[in-house]
Each structure stands twice: as C-alpha cells, then as structure tokens.
Design an enzyme around this catalytic site. Structure first.
Site, mmCIF file in Angstrom:
data_model
loop_
_atom_site.group_PDB
_atom_site.id
_atom_site.type_symbol
_atom_site.label_atom_id
_atom_site.label_comp_id
_atom_site.label_asym_id
_atom_site.label_seq_id
_atom_site.Cartn_x
_atom_site.Cartn_y
_atom_site.Cartn_z
ATOM 1 N N THR A 1 0.838 -1.192 0.000
ATOM 2 C CA THR A 1 0.000 0.000 0.000
ATOM 3 C C THR A 1 0.878 1.249 0.000
ATOM 4 O O THR A 1 2.084 1.186 0.185
ATOM 5 C CB THR A 1 -0.933 0.014 1.223
ATOM 6 O OG1 THR A 1 -0.149 -0.062 2.423
ATOM 7 C CG2 THR A 1 -1.892 -1.162 1.184
ATOM 8 N N ALA B 1 -4.731 -6.044 -4.368
ATOM 9 C CA ALA B 1 -5.727 -5.785 -3.326
ATOM 10 C C ALA B 1 -5.035 -5.103 -2.166
ATOM 11 O O ALA B 1 -3.880 -5.409 -1.847
ATOM 12 C CB ALA B 1 -6.389 -7.085 -2.864
ATOM 13 N N ASN C 1 -6.150 -5.514 0.700
ATOM 14 C CA ASN C 1 -6.333 -6.499 1.766
ATOM 15 C C ASN C 1 -6.827 -7.800 1.146
ATOM 16 O O ASN C 1 -7.800 -7.791 0.388
ATOM 17 C CB ASN C 1 -7.342 -5.974 2.793
ATOM 18 C CG ASN C 1 -7.340 -6.781 4.076
ATOM 19 O OD1 ASN C 1 -7.475 -7.995 4.064
ATOM 20 N ND2 ASN C 1 -7.182 -6.096 5.199
ATOM 21 N N HIS D 1 -3.818 -0.499 13.570
ATOM 22 C CA HIS D 1 -2.835 -1.493 13.145
ATOM 23 C C HIS D 1 -1.668 -1.531 14.128
ATOM 24 O O HIS D 1 -1.569 -0.711 15.036
ATOM 25 C CB HIS D 1 -2.319 -1.187 11.734
ATOM 26 C CG HIS D 1 -3.278 -1.569 10.648
ATOM 27 N ND1 HIS D 1 -4.295 -0.751 10.239
ATOM 28 C CD2 HIS D 1 -3.369 -2.700 9.898
ATOM 29 C CE1 HIS D 1 -4.974 -1.354 9.274
ATOM 30 N NE2 HIS D 1 -4.435 -2.539 9.048
ATOM 31 N N HIS D 2 -0.758 -2.464 13.879
ATOM 32 C CA HIS D 2 0.434 -2.615 14.706
ATOM 33 C C HIS D 2 1.385 -1.434 14.508
ATOM 34 O O HIS D 2 1.283 -0.670 13.541
ATOM 35 C CB HIS D 2 1.147 -3.936 14.374
ATOM 36 C CG HIS D 2 1.448 -4.091 12.919
ATOM 37 N ND1 HIS D 2 2.575 -3.571 12.320
ATOM 38 C CD2 HIS D 2 0.760 -4.707 11.933
ATOM 39 C CE1 HIS D 2 2.572 -3.859 11.030
ATOM 40 N NE2 HIS D 2 1.482 -4.550 10.765
ATOM 41 N N LYS E 1 3.308 -0.609 11.123
ATOM 42 C CA LYS E 1 2.570 -0.191 9.928
ATOM 43 C C LYS E 1 2.991 1.217 9.556
ATOM 44 O O LYS E 1 2.810 2.165 10.317
ATOM 45 C CB LYS E 1 1.067 -0.235 10.216
ATOM 46 C CG LYS E 1 0.171 0.168 9.057
ATOM 47 C CD LYS E 1 0.101 -0.902 8.008
ATOM 48 C CE LYS E 1 -0.974 -0.583 6.977
ATOM 49 N NZ LYS E 1 -0.936 -1.523 5.839
ATOM 50 N N GLY F 1 -4.201 1.030 3.565
ATOM 51 C CA GLY F 1 -4.831 0.809 2.266
ATOM 52 C C GLY F 1 -6.253 0.310 2.412
ATOM 53 O O GLY F 1 -7.147 0.679 1.634
#
Length: 238
Positions: free
Chosen positions: A77, A100, A102, A135-136, A139, A145
């Site tokens: 992303t 994608a 995800n 997120h972690h 990231k 994304g």
C-alpha cells in the site's frame, strides 16, 4: 506453484508457511538485504510473485515482474499514485497483475457490505459517517490501504463529501479516517454512523494474519493462465 516472495516481513513469512502447507514451492525470498537477486527470476523459473513491500519499492518490484513474464500478486500500500502506470505496463507486456489492499476474504465481504450500507445511509442526513483503523506499530502508511478502500466504497454513494481526510474530524466536508497504531494489533476497521440519538457501526477485526496469507495464495493460484489486471471482486465474484 513456484512462488517468488518479494518482501519477507511478517506477511511474507506467514504467506510462506501457508504456501508450503498447501504443497507449493518457494523459489526465492527477496527483502531489503538481497534486492539485487530479483534479476535472477523470470517467467521461465517462476510461476508467480507475491509482493508485500514498502511504498517506495512496490512499483519497481511490480514493474520488474510485469516486464519479465512473472504474474504478480501485490498487497503493498501507499504507492497507488502509480497504479495507472502499472496497469499500462501490464497491458503492454500481456501480463497478469492482481492487486488488493487487503487479501482477507472476510475483509472483502466487509467492503461489499460497506458499499451496500453506505448506499442506504446516505439518505439519512442526521448521521455523520467516519472510519477508524487500528494497526500494529510497524505499519508505516497512514491511513491503511484497507481504510482508503473502505472510504472509497462510502464516497461512491456520498456525493456531497469531497473525498477523504486523514485524522481531521473537524473537516466536515470530507470523510475522516482516524488512524491508530498499537502493539500487537493485526488490523481493525470500523465504519461509524453517528447521530444525536444513536450510533450504527459496521466493522471487521482480524485475529491473525492467516486470513490475509490464505487470500494471497488463493489469488496466486487464481491468476494462473490469465492476462490483465484483477482484484478480489473478480476472484470472489462480488
């Protein structure tokens, strides 16, 4: 399948485990320490590349694959300002490119439901829509994304909103995406419709990376023998 892994971080390692468990072969693993080795791989010794790297390297990796006969599945992303260039390269080289933000089947069902809910909720102006993604700590891109894809699904129905904005809830003319980074969070995305009297939420919470890895390996198998640019909607028939 003979799979080349481009990017060998948390996702790359999880994809490797998933692919090996399904009987596939990992022909190479490229990360920041051995990027020069990418030139050793072509469509003659590699069935597909699965690419999960960083915004600054993703387009170069995808370009290499498309110009060397390697179908490529990418989940990187933060590089989508060059997406049209990737599509053009794919067409010029009769290549196969699957992208994608995800790869989780559950997340893509969430995308599908998100679009449907937004198409209904836009009629009710008392509700203010917003997105929260968590997120972690590793990231690197904000918003994620997946968060951007979620926003695009909403904006398709909310014609009065002028795009999305990151971490600025005071900007009422745009859809706000709030980004949070916490330890040991795989990925959480929540769409909130808030009014003075109640709140409606639609969300997806990932418990592990296995769902993402499974989808990426599934896409790598699905793209075999195909040409063109594809995504999860194509594979899942959504």
């Amino acid at each position: 399948m003979k799979i080349l892994l481009i990017g060998y971080g948390k996702m790359g390692k999880t994809i490797e485990q998933m692919a090996l468990a399904q009987g596939h072969e990992i022909v190479g693993k490229i990360d920041h320490s051995n990027t020069a080795e990418l030139k050793e791989y072509t469509g003659q010794n590699t069935d597909v590349a699965i690419e999960f790297t960083h915004p600054e390297s993703a387009f170069a990796n995808i370009s290499y694959c498309l110009t060397h006969g390697i179908p490529v599945v990418s989940g990187s992303t933060g590089w989508l300002d060059q997406f049209e260039d990737a599509k053009k390269l794919c067409a010029e080289n009769n290549g196969a490119f699957f992208y994608a933000s995800n790869y989780s089947v559950g997340v893509n069902l969430f995308f599908h439901f998100n679009e449907f809910v937004a198409s209904k909720m836009q009629e009710y102006k008392a509700y203010q829509v917003s997105i929260r993604e968590v997120h972690h700590l590793q990231k690197v891109d904000k918003p994620s994304g997946t968060g951007i894809t979620t926003a695009e699904g909403i904006l398709a129905s909310y014609k009065d909103l002028e795009g999305w904005v990151s971490d600025n809830p005071e900007e009422k003319t745009k859809l706000n995406i709030a980004s949070e980074r916490e330890p040991d969070v795989v990925g959480t995305h929540i769409v909130t419709y808030n009014s003075d009297v109640d709140t409606i939420e639609l969300g997806h919470i990932a418990h592990s990376r296995a769902g993402f890895a499974e989808g990426a390996v599934m896409a790598a198998a699905w793209i075999q023998g195909r040409q063109g640019v594809y995504g999860m909607k194509d594979m899942l028939n959504l």
